[in-house]
Design a protein around this motif. Structure first.
Motif, PDB file in Angstrom:
ATOM      1  N   SER A 107       0.596  -1.132   0.032  1.00  0.00           N
ATOM      2  CA  SER A 107      -0.128   0.045   0.143  1.00  0.00           C
ATOM      3  C   SER A 107       0.694   1.330   0.037  1.00  0.00           C
ATOM      4  N   GLY A 108       0.217   2.391  -0.138  1.00  0.00           N
ATOM      5  CA  GLY A 108       1.053   3.675  -0.063  1.00  0.00           C
ATOM      6  C   GLY A 108       1.254   3.998   1.285  1.00  0.00           C
ATOM      7  N   THR A 109       0.432   3.788   2.105  1.00  0.00           N
ATOM      8  CA  THR A 109       0.803   3.668   3.615  1.00  0.00           C
ATOM      9  C   THR A 109       2.124   3.103   3.901  1.00  0.00           C
ATOM     10  N   ASN A 112       5.120   4.803   2.461  1.00  0.00           N
ATOM     11  CA  ASN A 112       5.558   6.215   3.277  1.00  0.00           C
ATOM     12  C   ASN A 112       6.049   5.709   4.289  1.00  0.00           C
ATOM     13  N   TYR A 135      -1.726  14.680   2.975  1.00  0.00           N
ATOM     14  CA  TYR A 135      -2.126  13.035   3.437  1.00  0.00           C
ATOM     15  C   TYR A 135      -1.055  12.233   2.770  1.00  0.00           C
ATOM     16  N   HIS A 136      -0.699  11.020   3.804  1.00  0.00           N
ATOM     17  CA  HIS A 136       0.290  10.361   3.391  1.00  0.00           C
ATOM     18  C   HIS A 136      -0.282   8.841   3.755  1.00  0.00           C
ATOM     19  N   GLY A 137      -1.338   8.680   4.395  1.00  0.00           N
ATOM     20  CA  GLY A 137      -1.706   7.289   4.542  1.00  0.00           C
ATOM     21  C   GLY A 137      -2.233   7.189   5.995  1.00  0.00           C
ATOM     22  N   GLU A 206       3.475  15.765  -1.491  1.00  0.00           N
ATOM     23  CA  GLU A 206       2.804  15.170  -2.651  1.00  0.00           C
ATOM     24  C   GLU A 206       3.054  16.411  -3.668  1.00  0.00           C
ATOM     25  N   ASP A 239       6.048  12.149  -2.265  1.00  0.00           N
ATOM     26  CA  ASP A 239       5.049  10.923  -2.491  1.00  0.00           C
ATOM     27  C   ASP A 239       4.472  11.097  -3.598  1.00  0.00           C
ATOM     28  N   VAL A 241       2.095   8.716  -4.808  1.00  0.00           N
ATOM     29  CA  VAL A 241       1.017   7.545  -4.747  1.00  0.00           C
ATOM     30  C   VAL A 241      -0.132   7.833  -5.738  1.00  0.00           C
ATOM     31  N   GLN A 242      -0.356   9.320  -5.700  1.00  0.00           N
ATOM     32  CA  GLN A 242      -1.552   9.702  -6.626  1.00  0.00           C
ATOM     33  C   GLN A 242      -0.859  10.386  -7.993  1.00  0.00           C
ATOM     34  N   LYS A 271      -1.180   2.876  -5.737  1.00  0.00           N
ATOM     35  CA  LYS A 271      -2.378   3.134  -6.391  1.00  0.00           C
ATOM     36  C   LYS A 271      -2.256   2.581  -7.804  1.00  0.00           C
TER      37      LYS A 271
HETATM   38  C1  LIG Z   1      -0.682  10.849  -1.615  1.00  0.00           C
HETATM   39  C2  LIG Z   1      -0.967   9.606  -0.969  1.00  0.00           C
HETATM   40  N1  LIG Z   1      -0.264   8.924  -0.034  1.00  0.00           N
HETATM   41  C3  LIG Z   1      -0.183   7.848   0.519  1.00  0.00           C
HETATM   42  C4  LIG Z   1      -1.589   7.194   0.450  1.00  0.00           C
HETATM   43  C5  LIG Z   1      -1.938   5.986   1.249  1.00  0.00           C
HETATM   44  O1  LIG Z   1      -2.290   4.943   0.372  1.00  0.00           O
HETATM   45  P1  LIG Z   1      -2.956   3.767   0.713  1.00  0.00           P
HETATM   46  O2  LIG Z   1      -4.384   3.836   0.872  1.00  0.00           O
HETATM   47  O3  LIG Z   1      -2.643   2.891  -0.550  1.00  0.00           O
HETATM   48  O4  LIG Z   1      -2.321   3.233   1.848  1.00  0.00           O
HETATM   49  C6  LIG Z   1      -2.533   7.962  -0.195  1.00  0.00           C
HETATM   50  C7  LIG Z   1      -4.179   7.363  -0.295  1.00  0.00           C
HETATM   51  O5  LIG Z   1      -4.996   8.028  -0.713  1.00  0.00           O
HETATM   52  C8  LIG Z   1      -2.161   9.174  -0.953  1.00  0.00           C
HETATM   53  O6  LIG Z   1      -3.399   9.674  -1.577  1.00  0.00           O
END
Ligand SMILES: Cc1ncc(COP(=O)(O)O)c(C=O)c1O
Length: 427
Positions: A107-109, A112, A135-137, A206, A239, A241-242, A271
């Motif tokens: 996962s992104g969480t 990070n 937001y990072h998780g 981000e 980050d 992730v998006q 993602k």
């Molecule tokens: C920029 C960003 N980092 C990390 C995450 C966390 O990812 P995950 O939901 O896969 O743990 C998200 C989730 O929306 C995110 O938008």
């Protein structure tokens, strides 16, 4: 209340929010469309939170996953894993980070979380810089770097976090400045902050804030920050992730809008790469990645079945130039939405790039967030056959538009027309 909703409420946590007064059960999808349990078809402009990156039920990904499932699904990181090595090689090369190593998570969480572990260990400090409205998780460490109180359920944290200005261009104390002065003011603020603290491990940011409502600084802010950070050896974690994989159209990675600085020290992703299979990961130069002096594994990270999905998905993305498609179709879509917004007093801003577009709503005649109208537009769009998302640090009053990157011009036009109707019905 439908039975599944009642069962959901009974057995799942209250904080696991669902969209819509009457939540939707999505049963299948194809291309840029999904269907609900009642057989209604929707154009999908949110892709399960920017995760269905190429298309729903993409035959190339389905084939790769089913063939892999027929061979082996998982063996753990204790054994050599060809698809994992192959995807790591491709991502290392695409990252732009020299001598890159890749670690896969689910996962992104967790990506990070790993980046924070690496940065704090490498730099021997638990102080972190994060952006306001970030937001990072959802893990204990990542909520500790979340600058958005709606997504930060505790103030307890393993980290000492200092929040920096700059992630939101059109709100806050520097909003009235032009881009150059905005960047200069944020840099001055960063310098001032650093003057009052021991040197932090890293800045995590981000490039375009996702949950924060697709807000971003002027291009070049992170390059300017980088110069200051490098004076003290502070790392930069992007980050992605998006923003990764070409979603922003002009660039493959969001950090490239700040490209004068060269690549970040650490990049995190998740993602879209798996198109729905749970792949997250971290890329870092080897000296940073290898700074841990004890074992660390992820049982499910890099498992063959997800890597097969990632490889097929990435190949499709690159072979079909979906980044170019995001630039072209996203460009048309944002122009169309800006033209609509110009006639609606409740739309404060249409922002974003590529296929990552935010529409911030306010109470007409004010600068006050309007979460009620955002919910009303979400409902009306659904009625019209379009799924979109919501976000924003200012009481969740930004609409988020992030379709699969294979969106066609006709679909963009159809979605924009539905959205226009939905916006007009709310104002
Ligand atoms: C920029 C960003 N980092 C990390 C995450 C966390 O990812 P995950 O939901 O896969 O743990 C998200 C989730 O929306 C995110 O938008």
């Amino acid at each position: 209340m439908n039975d599944l909703f009642a069962r959901h409420r009974q057995v799942l946590p209250d904080w696991l929010a669902l969209y819509y007064d009457e939540p939707l059960e999505i049963t299948h999808g194809e291309g840029r469309h999904v269907w609900d349990a009642d057989g209604n078809r929707y154009l999908d402009f949110f892709g399960g939170i920017l995760t269905t990156m190429t298309a729903h039920a993409l035959p190339e990904v389905t084939k790769a996953v089913s063939e892999q499932a027929g061979r082996i699904i998982h063996s753990s990181t204790l054994y050599l894993n060809r698809p994992m090595v192959e995807l790591a090689e491709r991502i290392a090369q695409l990252s732009g980070i020299p001598d890159a190593r890749v670690f896969f998570t689910t996962s992104g969480t967790e990506a990070n979380d790993t980046a924070l572990l690496l940065a704090t260990t490498y730099r021997r400090t638990n102080t972190i810089l994060a952006m306001r409205n970030s937001y990072h998780g959802r893990s204990f460490s990542s909520v500790g770097i979340t600058g958005n109180k709606g997504w930060s359920p505790t103030s307890l944290s393993p980290l000492q976090t200092l929040y920096v200005h700059g992630g939101v261009r059109t709100r806050g104390p520097f909003a009235e400045l032009n881009d150059r002065d905005f960047i200069a003011a944020c840099v001055d603020d960063l310098r001032d902050l650093l003057g009052h603290t021991r040197a932090p491990a890293a800045l995590i940011a981000e490039p375009i804030q996702g949950v924060g409502g697709f807000t971003s600084p002027p291009d070049g802010l992170y390059a300017a920050f980088r110069k200051v950070l490098q004076e003290q050896g502070i790392l930069w974690i992007a980050d992605e992730v998006q923003t990764g994989w070409g979603r922003t159209g002009e660039h493959f990675w969001g950090w490239q809008a700040h490209g004068q600085s060269g690549p970040p020290d650490i990049l995190t992703f998740a993602k879209g790469i798996g198109n729905g299979s749970s792949i997250g990961g971290v890329v870092a130069r080897s000296e940073i990645m290898n700074c841990l002096d004890s074992n660390s594994i992820s049982t499910f990270g890099g498992t063959q079945i997800t890597m097969a999905a990632g490889l097929a998905n990435l190949s499709y993305l690159l072979e079909h130039d979906l980044q170019g498609n995001a630039r072209r179709v996203g460009g048309l879509l944002i122009e169309r939405l800006r033209a609509v917004a110009a006639q609606l007093p409740g739309v404060r801003e249409v922002r974003g790039r590529g296929l990552m577009i935010g529409i911030e709503l306010v109470k007409p005649g004010t600068d006050e967030a309007d979460p009620k109208s955002a919910s009303a537009v979400l409902e009306a769009a659904r009625e019209g056959g379009l799924l979109i998302g919501k976000g924003g640090g200012h009481n969740t009053s930004a609409l988020r538009i992030a379709p699969p990157l294979s969106l066609t011009v006709a679909e963009a036009e159809e979605g924009a027309a539905i959205l226009e109707q939905a916006l007009r019905s709310a104002y």
